[in-house]
Scaffold this motif. Structure first.
Motif, short mmCIF file in Angstrom:
data_model
loop_
_atom_site.label_atom_id
_atom_site.label_comp_id
_atom_site.label_asym_id
_atom_site.label_seq_id
_atom_site.Cartn_x
_atom_site.Cartn_y
_atom_site.Cartn_z
N ALA A 197 46.37 -103.55 1.87
CA ALA A 197 46.80 -104.51 2.88
C ALA A 197 46.46 -105.94 2.47
O ALA A 197 47.27 -106.86 2.66
CB ALA A 197 46.16 -104.18 4.22
N GLU A 198 45.27 -106.13 1.88
CA GLU A 198 44.81 -107.51 1.64
C GLU A 198 45.26 -108.05 0.28
O GLU A 198 45.34 -109.27 0.11
CB GLU A 198 43.29 -107.58 1.75
CG GLU A 198 42.81 -107.35 3.17
CD GLU A 198 41.29 -107.40 3.28
OE1 GLU A 198 40.60 -107.58 2.26
OE2 GLU A 198 40.80 -107.25 4.41
N LYS A 199 45.53 -107.16 -0.67
CA LYS A 199 45.90 -107.64 -2.01
C LYS A 199 47.33 -107.23 -2.37
O LYS A 199 48.20 -108.07 -2.56
CB LYS A 199 44.93 -107.07 -3.06
CG LYS A 199 43.48 -107.42 -2.82
CD LYS A 199 43.14 -108.79 -3.30
CE LYS A 199 41.66 -109.08 -3.08
NZ LYS A 199 41.30 -110.46 -3.34
N PHE A 200 47.55 -105.94 -2.44
CA PHE A 200 48.81 -105.47 -2.99
C PHE A 200 50.02 -106.00 -2.23
O PHE A 200 50.95 -106.55 -2.82
CB PHE A 200 48.85 -103.93 -3.02
CG PHE A 200 50.14 -103.38 -3.58
CD1 PHE A 200 51.13 -102.90 -2.73
CD2 PHE A 200 50.35 -103.35 -4.94
CE1 PHE A 200 52.33 -102.41 -3.25
CE2 PHE A 200 51.54 -102.86 -5.47
CZ PHE A 200 52.53 -102.39 -4.62
N LEU A 201 50.04 -105.83 -0.91
CA LEU A 201 51.18 -106.26 -0.11
C LEU A 201 51.35 -107.77 -0.12
O LEU A 201 52.44 -108.27 0.14
CB LEU A 201 51.07 -105.76 1.33
CG LEU A 201 51.39 -104.28 1.57
CD1 LEU A 201 51.30 -103.96 3.06
CD2 LEU A 201 52.77 -103.92 1.04
N LYS A 202 50.29 -108.50 -0.43
CA LYS A 202 50.39 -109.96 -0.44
C LYS A 202 50.69 -110.48 -1.84
O LYS A 202 50.65 -111.68 -2.07
CB LYS A 202 49.09 -110.58 0.10
CG LYS A 202 48.85 -110.19 1.54
CD LYS A 202 47.69 -110.89 2.19
CE LYS A 202 47.64 -110.48 3.66
NZ LYS A 202 46.39 -110.87 4.30
N GLY A 203 50.97 -109.57 -2.77
CA GLY A 203 51.35 -110.00 -4.11
C GLY A 203 50.19 -110.42 -4.98
O GLY A 203 50.38 -111.00 -6.06
N ASP A 204 48.98 -110.11 -4.54
CA ASP A 204 47.79 -110.47 -5.33
C ASP A 204 47.59 -109.41 -6.40
O ASP A 204 47.34 -108.25 -6.09
CB ASP A 204 46.58 -110.53 -4.39
CG ASP A 204 45.32 -110.98 -5.09
OD1 ASP A 204 45.17 -110.77 -6.31
OD2 ASP A 204 44.46 -111.57 -4.39
N ARG A 205 47.67 -109.82 -7.67
CA ARG A 205 47.58 -108.85 -8.75
C ARG A 205 46.22 -108.87 -9.42
O ARG A 205 46.11 -108.56 -10.60
CB ARG A 205 48.66 -109.12 -9.79
CG ARG A 205 50.05 -109.03 -9.22
CD ARG A 205 51.05 -108.95 -10.34
NE ARG A 205 52.39 -109.14 -9.86
CZ ARG A 205 53.47 -108.78 -10.52
NH1 ARG A 205 53.36 -108.21 -11.70
NH2 ARG A 205 54.67 -109.01 -10.03
N SER A 206 45.21 -109.26 -8.65
CA SER A 206 43.90 -109.47 -9.28
C SER A 206 43.20 -108.18 -9.70
O SER A 206 42.09 -108.20 -10.13
CB SER A 206 43.01 -110.28 -8.35
OG SER A 206 42.88 -109.62 -7.11
N GLY A 207 43.84 -107.05 -9.57
CA GLY A 207 43.25 -105.81 -10.08
C GLY A 207 42.71 -104.93 -8.98
O GLY A 207 42.46 -105.37 -7.86
N ASP A 208 42.52 -103.68 -9.34
CA ASP A 208 42.19 -102.63 -8.40
C ASP A 208 40.68 -102.40 -8.37
O ASP A 208 40.10 -101.96 -9.36
CB ASP A 208 42.92 -101.36 -8.84
CG ASP A 208 42.71 -100.20 -7.88
OD1 ASP A 208 43.30 -99.15 -8.14
OD2 ASP A 208 41.95 -100.35 -6.90
N PRO A 209 40.03 -102.72 -7.24
CA PRO A 209 38.57 -102.56 -7.18
C PRO A 209 38.13 -101.11 -6.95
O PRO A 209 36.94 -100.83 -6.89
CB PRO A 209 38.18 -103.42 -5.98
CG PRO A 209 39.38 -103.35 -5.09
CD PRO A 209 40.58 -103.23 -5.98
N CYS A 210 39.08 -100.20 -6.84
CA CYS A 210 38.74 -98.83 -6.41
C CYS A 210 38.72 -97.84 -7.57
O CYS A 210 38.59 -96.63 -7.35
CB CYS A 210 39.74 -98.36 -5.35
SG CYS A 210 40.02 -99.54 -4.01
N THR A 211 38.88 -98.33 -8.81
CA THR A 211 39.06 -97.43 -9.96
C THR A 211 37.90 -96.45 -10.14
O THR A 211 38.13 -95.25 -10.33
CB THR A 211 39.23 -98.24 -11.26
OG1 THR A 211 39.98 -99.40 -10.97
CG2 THR A 211 39.95 -97.45 -12.31
N GLU A 212 36.69 -96.96 -10.09
CA GLU A 212 35.54 -96.07 -10.32
C GLU A 212 35.42 -95.01 -9.22
O GLU A 212 35.16 -93.85 -9.49
CB GLU A 212 34.24 -96.91 -10.39
CG GLU A 212 34.04 -97.60 -11.73
CD GLU A 212 34.24 -96.68 -12.93
OE1 GLU A 212 35.08 -97.00 -13.79
OE2 GLU A 212 33.57 -95.62 -12.99
#
Lengths: 199, 80
Positions: B32-47
């Motif tokens: 909701a806060e990054k992906f849908l807003k076009g923020d491509r700063s990376g995925d904090p959930c990988t680990e």
């Protein structure tokens, strides 16, 4: 041999709100038949589409006549794989869902597209298609009929569940829905559109 | 937006539910806060996802759930 179903409707809700609710729609009061939910795969593509695969376990409720004929199905769950592509530029969510066990009894493949329309930003169009086939010799027609009826009923529950999730996430008045009157179901033409069975 | 709802689904792997819930919370926030807003700063959930996957893939093998060979988005990819 099989049946095809198609339904188009609209939801009075912006596309990106539907998206968030899509990931959070379970559990809901209409989904008691959904037992587990897992994400198996997630990837953001170079052109910023989100690919996901989810696995669900659902209870396998059969009508009485089928319980007598297929007793081994009684206590076993159905495993369902849901693949999806979110394209935030095109404002589309496309899903592809099918059962990966009990496939000889019946295979239901569903393809759904949620499409936000730029000219009407507070509305989302939904197009849902299903292909229902059965490989059981001599019983495919009643099984498919049962499968279609259950699919339609599950479709209603699924939409109610989505609306429930929407109103939980965005505490506003319930989004109203217009049913498309394009409910279409027909026999599958013999040579085309046979979904691949994974037995 | 409600994060970390108290009613939550279980994982198919009985021991994986806590890992699943942690990951889901992270994902819903990022989505909701990054992906849908076009923020491509990376995925904090990988680990978190890796830990969760390690658990759930084990459960899938143990329960013999037939997901291998299921083609992503199905065989007819060129549908309109």
């Amino acid at each position: 041999m099989g049946r095809y179903f198609c339904n188009e409707s609209e939801l009075n809700c912006a596309w990106d709100r539907i998206l968030s609710a899509f990931w959070q729609r379970y559990p809901n009061p209409f989904s008691t038949h959904v037992l587990t939910e897992d994400v198996l795969f997630r990837e953001v593509t170079p052109d910023n589409c989100l690919l996901s695969r989810r696995l669900f376990t659902k209870t396998n409720l059969l009508p009485r006549w089928a319980e007598r004929v297929f007793p081994s199905h009684l206590n076993r769950s159905v495993y369902i794989v849901e693949d999806s592509v979110v394209d935030p530029k095109a404002h589309t969510l496309t899903t592809h869902t099918l059962n990966v066990n009990h496939t000889r009894f019946m295979t239901v493949v569903e393809r759904c597209v949620f499409h936000g329309v730029e000219e009407r930003p507070s509305w989302t169009q939904i197009r849902r298609e299903a292909w229902i086939t059965s490989g059981v010799f001599g019983l495919s027609r009643p099984i498919q009929k049962f499968g279609l009826a259950r699919f339609k009923s599950n479709q209603v529950k699924s939409m109610k569940g989505l609306e429930y999730a929407l109103s939980k996430l965005h505490s506003e008045s319930q989004p109203s829905r217009i049913h498309g009157d394009q409910d279409q179901d027909s026999p599958l033409p013999p040579a085309t559109q046979k979904p691949q069975e994974y037995s | 937006m409600l994060f970390g709802q108290s009613d939550h689904m279980n994982s198919v792997g009985e021991g994986c539910t806590d890992l699943k819930r942690e990951y889901d919370q992270c994902f819903n926030r990022w989505f909701a806060e990054k992906f849908l807003k076009g923020d491509r700063s990376g995925d904090p959930c990988t680990e978190m996802f890796k830990k969760y996957q390690h658990c759930v893939q084990k459960a899938i093998k143990e329960k013999d759930i037939p997901i291998d060979g299921v083609e992503f988005m199905g065989p007819n990819k060129d549908k309109p």
